[in-house]
Design an enzyme around this catalytic site. Structure first.
Site, PDB file in Angstrom:
ATOM      1  N   ALA A 170       0.780  -1.025   0.143  1.00 18.00           N
ATOM      2  CA  ALA A 170       0.064  -0.063   0.025  1.00 18.00           C
ATOM      3  C   ALA A 170       0.904   1.179   0.052  1.00 18.00           C
ATOM      4  O   ALA A 170       2.110   1.187   0.377  1.00 18.00           O
ATOM      5  CB  ALA A 170      -1.061  -0.046   1.218  1.00 18.00           C
ATOM      6  N   GLY A 229       0.456  -4.986   1.064  1.00 20.55           N
ATOM      7  CA  GLY A 229      -0.563  -5.024  -0.072  1.00 20.55           C
ATOM      8  C   GLY A 229      -0.468  -5.516  -1.175  1.00 20.55           C
ATOM      9  O   GLY A 229      -1.458  -6.286  -1.757  1.00 20.55           O
ATOM     10  N   GLU A 272      -0.856  -9.168  -0.446  1.00 19.91           N
ATOM     11  CA  GLU A 272      -2.634  -9.375  -0.320  1.00 19.91           C
ATOM     12  C   GLU A 272      -3.151  -9.367  -1.631  1.00 19.91           C
ATOM     13  O   GLU A 272      -3.958 -10.126  -1.483  1.00 19.91           O
ATOM     14  CB  GLU A 272      -2.842  -8.254   0.851  1.00 19.91           C
ATOM     15  CG  GLU A 272      -2.167  -8.545   1.941  1.00 19.91           C
ATOM     16  CD  GLU A 272      -2.451  -7.124   3.159  1.00 19.91           C
ATOM     17  OE1 GLU A 272      -2.098  -6.131   2.506  1.00 19.91           O
ATOM     18  OE2 GLU A 272      -2.949  -7.296   4.268  1.00 19.91           O
ATOM     19  N   GLU A 280       4.458  -5.021   7.042  1.00 20.05           N
ATOM     20  CA  GLU A 280       3.953  -3.793   7.897  1.00 20.05           C
ATOM     21  C   GLU A 280       4.413  -3.464   9.191  1.00 20.05           C
ATOM     22  O   GLU A 280       4.495  -2.475   9.584  1.00 20.05           O
ATOM     23  CB  GLU A 280       2.271  -4.004   7.766  1.00 20.05           C
ATOM     24  CG  GLU A 280       1.530  -4.106   6.270  1.00 20.05           C
ATOM     25  CD  GLU A 280       1.596  -5.255   5.828  1.00 20.05           C
ATOM     26  OE1 GLU A 280       2.403  -6.220   6.125  1.00 20.05           O
ATOM     27  OE2 GLU A 280       0.578  -5.223   4.693  1.00 20.05           O
TER      28      GLU A 280
HETATM   29  N1  CO8 Z   1       4.508   3.404  -0.882  1.00 21.85           N
HETATM   30  C1  CO8 Z   1       4.951   4.361  -1.354  1.00 21.85           C
HETATM   31  N2  CO8 Z   1       6.024   4.485  -1.938  1.00 21.85           N
HETATM   32  C2  CO8 Z   1       6.925   3.398  -2.255  1.00 21.85           C
HETATM   33  C3  CO8 Z   1       6.572   2.078  -1.610  1.00 21.85           C
HETATM   34  C4  CO8 Z   1       5.241   2.014  -0.829  1.00 21.85           C
HETATM   35  N3  CO8 Z   1       4.944   0.926  -0.195  1.00 21.85           N
HETATM   36  N4  CO8 Z   1       7.327   1.030  -2.069  1.00 21.85           N
HETATM   37  C5  CO8 Z   1       8.246   1.966  -2.911  1.00 21.85           C
HETATM   38  N5  CO8 Z   1       7.836   3.079  -2.727  1.00 21.85           N
HETATM   39  C6  CO8 Z   1       8.600   4.242  -3.596  1.00 21.85           C
HETATM   40  C7  CO8 Z   1       9.807   4.593  -2.860  1.00 21.85           C
HETATM   41  O1  CO8 Z   1       9.624   5.736  -1.812  1.00 21.85           O
HETATM   42  C8  CO8 Z   1      10.649   5.365  -3.828  1.00 21.85           C
HETATM   43  O2  CO8 Z   1      10.276   6.580  -4.209  1.00 21.85           O
HETATM   44  P1  CO8 Z   1      11.095   7.739  -4.357  1.00 21.85           P
HETATM   45  O3  CO8 Z   1      12.066   7.366  -5.449  1.00 21.85           O
HETATM   46  O4  CO8 Z   1      10.435   8.918  -4.643  1.00 21.85           O
HETATM   47  O5  CO8 Z   1      11.847   8.011  -3.026  1.00 21.85           O
HETATM   48  C9  CO8 Z   1      10.471   4.208  -5.053  1.00 21.85           C
HETATM   49  O6  CO8 Z   1       9.286   3.665  -4.768  1.00 21.85           O
HETATM   50  C10 CO8 Z   1      11.468   3.180  -5.272  1.00 21.85           C
HETATM   51  O7  CO8 Z   1      11.718   2.382  -4.180  1.00 21.85           O
HETATM   52  P2  CO8 Z   1      13.096   2.374  -3.388  1.00 21.85           P
HETATM   53  O8  CO8 Z   1      13.947   3.281  -3.532  1.00 21.85           O
HETATM   54  O9  CO8 Z   1      12.973   1.976  -2.186  1.00 21.85           O
HETATM   55  O10 CO8 Z   1      13.424   0.896  -4.083  1.00 21.85           O
HETATM   56  P3  CO8 Z   1      14.434  -0.289  -3.690  1.00 21.85           P
HETATM   57  O11 CO8 Z   1      14.658  -1.024  -4.873  1.00 21.85           O
HETATM   58  O12 CO8 Z   1      15.689   0.534  -3.097  1.00 21.85           O
HETATM   59  O13 CO8 Z   1      13.629  -0.926  -2.576  1.00 21.85           O
HETATM   60  C11 CO8 Z   1      11.714  -2.243  -1.697  1.00 21.85           C
HETATM   61  C12 CO8 Z   1      12.436  -1.772  -2.884  1.00 21.85           C
HETATM   62  C13 CO8 Z   1      12.323  -3.022  -0.781  1.00 21.85           C
HETATM   63  C14 CO8 Z   1      10.446  -2.735  -2.066  1.00 21.85           C
HETATM   64  C15 CO8 Z   1      11.294  -0.857  -0.932  1.00 21.85           C
HETATM   65  O14 CO8 Z   1      10.926   0.194  -1.742  1.00 21.85           O
HETATM   66  C16 CO8 Z   1      10.436  -1.230   0.296  1.00 21.85           C
HETATM   67  O15 CO8 Z   1      10.711  -1.610   1.376  1.00 21.85           O
HETATM   68  N6  CO8 Z   1       9.147  -0.615   0.170  1.00 21.85           N
HETATM   69  C17 CO8 Z   1       8.103  -0.587   1.091  1.00 21.85           C
HETATM   70  C18 CO8 Z   1       7.762  -2.086   1.380  1.00 21.85           C
HETATM   71  C19 CO8 Z   1       6.635  -2.309   2.459  1.00 21.85           C
HETATM   72  O16 CO8 Z   1       6.667  -1.950   3.574  1.00 21.85           O
HETATM   73  N7  CO8 Z   1       5.437  -2.354   2.082  1.00 21.85           N
HETATM   74  C20 CO8 Z   1       4.160  -2.509   3.002  1.00 21.85           C
HETATM   75  C21 CO8 Z   1       3.478  -1.358   2.843  1.00 21.85           C
HETATM   76  S1  CO8 Z   1       2.206  -1.171   4.224  1.00 21.85           S
HETATM   77  C22 CO8 Z   1       1.020  -2.116   3.257  1.00 21.85           C
HETATM   78  O17 CO8 Z   1       0.949  -2.734   2.281  1.00 21.85           O
HETATM   79  C23 CO8 Z   1      -0.448  -2.487   4.197  1.00 21.85           C
HETATM   80  C24 CO8 Z   1      -0.575  -1.367   5.290  1.00 21.85           C
HETATM   81  C25 CO8 Z   1      -1.953  -1.833   5.915  1.00 21.85           C
HETATM   82  C26 CO8 Z   1      -2.456  -0.668   6.547  1.00 21.85           C
HETATM   83  C27 CO8 Z   1      -4.077  -0.961   6.823  1.00 21.85           C
HETATM   84  C28 CO8 Z   1      -4.631   0.357   6.793  1.00 21.85           C
HETATM   85  C29 CO8 Z   1      -6.237   0.054   6.970  1.00 21.85           C
END
Ligand code: CO8
Length: 258
Positions: free
Chosen positions: A66, A109, A112, A132
């Protein structure tokens, strides 16, 4: 002519492919992506000429979760009153069979979303997880429930509590994905599988999907009873006659989806 900004939709025969297309955010699932995926898949679901829907991402990311930047400022009331993420349930409620073709990151997400699909195919580059907890939240699109049903408590607990990811091999061994294929073959394989499903009788495929999904919602006795009712019902279709007649006549069945 294309009404969507974050996804691409392409049709080949009776198969449709929906590609998540937000490369700058690794296909992070913001509200726009959710709205577009749900609208596009519901439209395909209503189309009698579509028998299977593939959902895929890029080589690098199926979806990295997400959208963290969108969620960060939200309050409890924002989340509650907008019923954040509940529209994703509609993807799981589609009648048309769906195939998730996963390469690269399928996190939070993203994992999921893949688990909301019926058949899960993984490239050897796929990485799954529910990280998460590292962000101070928990899964919000069914991850704690569907991952546990898919791989059991031992792995689901470890993944949800530590945020560690698993690679495609581990995901297959654990029963999360049906098959792992070389990354270069992922879409071809997905289209082959989707084409096979789409060639079957559409109403019978819907019933098969409904019957399997029932196993997650009810007891064995009720599930078997549910299956038996649907089994009897398929004898009301023209496609049952065609399928069995084609077998007896040693030819390929030509289903009319009736
Ligand atoms: N959301 C927003 N932006 C993201 C996300 C994300 N989940 N993942 C990556 N991006 C963005 C980065 O911010 C970056 O943007 P920018 O260049 O502007 O800084 C761009 O995508 C590229 O990402 P990275 O530079 O981080 O790329 P890497 O190759 O270095 O790393 C990863 C890749 C390992 C996938 C890393 O991006 C990462 O860890 N992402 C987050 C993964 C994560 O934690 N996902 C879970 C999110 S929470 C969720 O899904 C459910 C929450 C439920 C909430 C319930 C509410 C009711």
């Amino acid at each position: 002519t294309h009404p969507y900004e974050t996804i691409l939709v392409e049709r080949t025969g009776r198969t449709a492919t929906l590609t998540l297309n937000r490369p700058k955010a690794l296909n992070a699932l913001n509200l726009q992506v959710m709205t577009e995926v749900v609208a596009a898949t519901e439209e395909l679901d209503r189309d009698p000429d579509i028998g299977c829907i593939i959902i895929t991402g890029s080589a690098k990311a199926f979806a990295a979760g997400a959208d963290i930047k969108e969620m960060r400022p939200q309050s409890y009331m924002d989340m509650y009153l907008s019923d954040w993420f509940t529209a994703w349930d509609r993807l799981g409620a589609l009648r048309t069979p769906t195939v998730a073709a996963v390469a690269g990151h399928a996190l939070g997400g993203g994992c999921e979303l893949a688990m909301l699909c019926d058949i899960l195919l993984a490239a050897d580059t796929a990485v799954f997880g529910q990280p998460e907890i590292k962000l101070g939240v928990i899964p919000g699109i069914g991850g704690s429930q569907r991952l546990t049903r898919a791989v059991g408590k031992a792995k689901a607990m470890e993944l949800c509590l530590t945020g560690r990811t698993m690679d495609a091999t581990e995901a297959e061994r654990a029963g999360l994905v049906s098959r792992v294929v070389p990354a270069t073959d992922l879409l071809t394989e997905a289209r082959t599988v989707a084409g096979q499903v789409a060639a079957m009788s559409a109403p019978v495929a819907m019933m098969a999907k409904e019957a399997v999904n029932r196993a997650f919602e009810t007891t064995l006795a009720e599930g078997v009873r549910f299956e038996r009712r649907l089994f009897h019902a398929v004898f009301a279709t023209a496609d049952q006659k065609e399928g069995m007649t084609a077998f007896v006549e040693k030819r390929a069945a030509e289903f009319t989806h009736r």
